[in-house]
Design an enzyme around this catalytic site. Sequence first.
Site, PDB file in Angstrom:
ATOM      1  N   LYS A  62      -1.179   4.766 -15.391  1.00  0.00           N
ATOM      2  CA  LYS A  62      -2.149   5.222 -16.310  1.00  0.00           C
ATOM      3  C   LYS A  62      -3.218   5.929 -15.662  1.00  0.00           C
ATOM      4  CE  LYS A  62      -2.022   0.530 -18.070  1.00  0.00           C
ATOM      5  NZ  LYS A  62      -1.634   0.005 -16.944  1.00  0.00           N
ATOM      6  N   GLY A  95       1.366  -1.472  -7.269  1.00  0.00           N
ATOM      7  CA  GLY A  95       0.503  -0.914  -5.935  1.00  0.00           C
ATOM      8  C   GLY A  95      -0.089  -2.059  -5.536  1.00  0.00           C
ATOM      9  N   ALA A 144      -4.585  -3.025  -1.125  1.00  0.00           N
ATOM     10  CA  ALA A 144      -4.894  -1.897  -0.147  1.00  0.00           C
ATOM     11  C   ALA A 144      -6.002  -2.107   0.813  1.00  0.00           C
ATOM     12  CB  ALA A 144      -5.483  -0.781  -1.338  1.00  0.00           C
ATOM     13  N   ASP A 160      -1.354  -5.508  -4.485  1.00  0.00           N
ATOM     14  CA  ASP A 160      -1.225  -6.986  -4.882  1.00  0.00           C
ATOM     15  C   ASP A 160      -1.605  -7.212  -6.316  1.00  0.00           C
ATOM     16  OD1 ASP A 160      -1.009 -10.194  -3.855  1.00  0.00           O
ATOM     17  OD2 ASP A 160      -2.472 -10.115  -5.507  1.00  0.00           O
ATOM     18  N   ASP A 212       4.257   1.431 -11.675  1.00  0.00           N
ATOM     19  CA  ASP A 212       2.847   2.002 -11.518  1.00  0.00           C
ATOM     20  C   ASP A 212       2.634   3.225 -10.689  1.00  0.00           C
ATOM     21  OD1 ASP A 212       1.583   0.197 -13.385  1.00  0.00           O
ATOM     22  OD2 ASP A 212       0.497  -0.919 -12.012  1.00  0.00           O
ATOM     23  N   PRO A 224       0.844  -1.277   0.038  1.00  0.00           N
ATOM     24  CA  PRO A 224      -0.014   0.193   0.078  1.00  0.00           C
ATOM     25  C   PRO A 224       0.825   1.282  -0.005  1.00  0.00           C
ATOM     26  CG  PRO A 224       0.052  -0.918   2.341  1.00  0.00           C
ATOM     27  CD  PRO A 224       0.846  -1.894   1.543  1.00  0.00           C
TER      28      PRO A 224
END
Length: 523
Positions: free
Chosen positions: A285, A316, A347, A318, A263, A240
Site C-alpha cells: 500500500k 518487511g 527496521a 517484524d 508487502d 530489513p
Amino acid sequence: MNTFPLFFKLEDRKVLIVGGGDVALRKADLLSRAGACITVLAPSISHEIQALLSDSKHALIYENYNKTYMTDSRVIIAATDDETLNHQIHSDATALNIPVNVVDTPHLCDFIFPAIVDRNPIVIGISSNGKAPVLARLLRARLETLIPQGYGKLAKLAGEFRGDVKAKIPTLTGRRQFWEQVFEGKVSQLMFSGNENEAIAQLQADLDNTAANITAKNATDESTEAQNTMGEVYIVGAGPGDPELLTFKALRLMQQADIVYYDALVSPQVLDLCRRDADKVFVGKKRSNHAVAQLGINELLVNSAKEGRRVVRLKGGDPFIFGRGGEEIESLRSHNVPYQVVPGITAANAAASYAGIPLTHRDHSQSVRFVTGFLKAGAPNNNFKSFLNTDETVVFYMGLHSLPRLTQGLIDAGRSAKTPIAIVSNASMPNQQVLTGTLASIVELQAQHQLPTPALLIMGDVVSLHHDLAWYNNKKTSENDNNWLRGGTATTPKPNPNQQAHALSMIANLATEDGGLEQLVID
C-alpha cells in the site's frame, strides 16, 4: 545473473573436441558421462583419451583442425594451447550457430562448464561465470559433504513411482504435498541408510494410504471436505532487506509456500528466496493508493488457506511491530484457519546496528521507544511532550515524510533543538545511507542530501556514537561540524520511482484513527 543455467541433453549427440591433451581429457570425461558421442580432432591424442573413448560411438581423428568436422555437432570445445587456433575455432562455430566453449577463455565461451555435484539424476551445477572457478570448486566441495549419495537413488525411486502417484492423486497441489512428505519423511531416511527395499515398501504404503484418504474424502459432504483440505497461513517477518538477516524458519516456510502475499518493503533479494513456482502477489500500500486494502488482504489469506494452500504473508521487518500482523491473525482465528507467526528483525534494530547507533547504552540511554512518525494532516501533536526524556532513545518509523512537522513539534514541546538525530535509509542494504544532525538542522540536511525511503529516524544522545561506531558501508562523504553523511551522496542512484512509492505502502496503515502517535516503549 550474467548467464542462465541450463541443463543440456547430450545423450547420443555429437560433440566435437579440438585438442588431444589433458584439458581435452577433462572435458571428454565429463561429456562422456552425459552420454555424448564425442569426436576428438587433433594430430596427437593422449593414451588416456584413447582409453576413455574406446567405445565405437566415439571417434578419434588424428588430423589438424578443419571446420568441416563441425558438421552436425551439438556443441564444440576448443581445448588447444594455440591461441590463434582457438580464436579460429570460435569464429567458425559462431558462423555456424553452434555453441562453443574455448577453455579458460571466458569471453570466447557461449557456455561454461560448471563445477558439478552429481547425484544422478540429481545434478547441481555451480558457476562463477568464469570469474572465480577455484571458488566454484570450493563451493562444490562443501556441497559434496552436505548432500548424501542416497539422493540419487531417492530421485530414481520417485521417477519409478511418478506415474502411479499422478494416477492416484489427481491434483497438482496434492501430488506436491505427497512428494514433500516422502522426501522429508521415513522413505528418505530408509533410502539414506541403505534399506532400499524397505524404502520402496514404505513409499507404496504411503501412496496407498493417501489414495484411500482421497477416496474417503470424496465420499463425505462438502463441509468435511473443506475441513480436510484446510491449508495454513504463515505470517513471516522478512527483516530489513538483507537476505542474510532472515531466520532459518522464515526461509524454510518461504520455500514451502504455494502462494506468497508480500508487502512493498520486502526486498527483491528476499522475495527471490521464495519457492520458484509459488504464486507471488503484491499487496503493498502507498498513501491514498492501496494495491489491496487491509480487509481485502485478510480475505485473500483466509480464502487461499481454505483452498488447501500453504500461504506465506511476507512482511518487511517484524509482523508485530507496526505491521498489522495482529489484525491479520485475528481474521484467521475468526475463520478457524491455522497459522504461525515468524518474527523478523525489525527496521529499528537493523538500522541501529548497521549504523553503529546502540539503541541503549548505560551512559546515554536506559530505554528505547518505537513510534510511527506519520501524522494525519491537521492532527494535534499532543504526544510530543512525552518525548522530553533525554535518557531515552526514540525511533520514528516512516518519519521521513513528516520530518519538518515532526522536528518542529518536538522543539515546540520543549525538546532541545540540539538533540542529536539520524536518518537511516535502506538499512542493512548495500545502498544504506546515514545522515546525522540535530532537530534544528536535520530538515535542511535532508533537503540537501535527499536520502530516499524506506528510512527511519533515531533520536537521542546515542546518535553521537555513530561517529566512532559506524562500521557498515563506512564511507564518510560529507562532514560539517557534527553533521555526517555516510554511505553515499546526493548522486547515489536511487530506487526506481515505483519502488520508492511502494516503500511508502505502510504509512497509511500506521496512522492511528485519532491522528496521534502510535508507540511501543521498551524499558
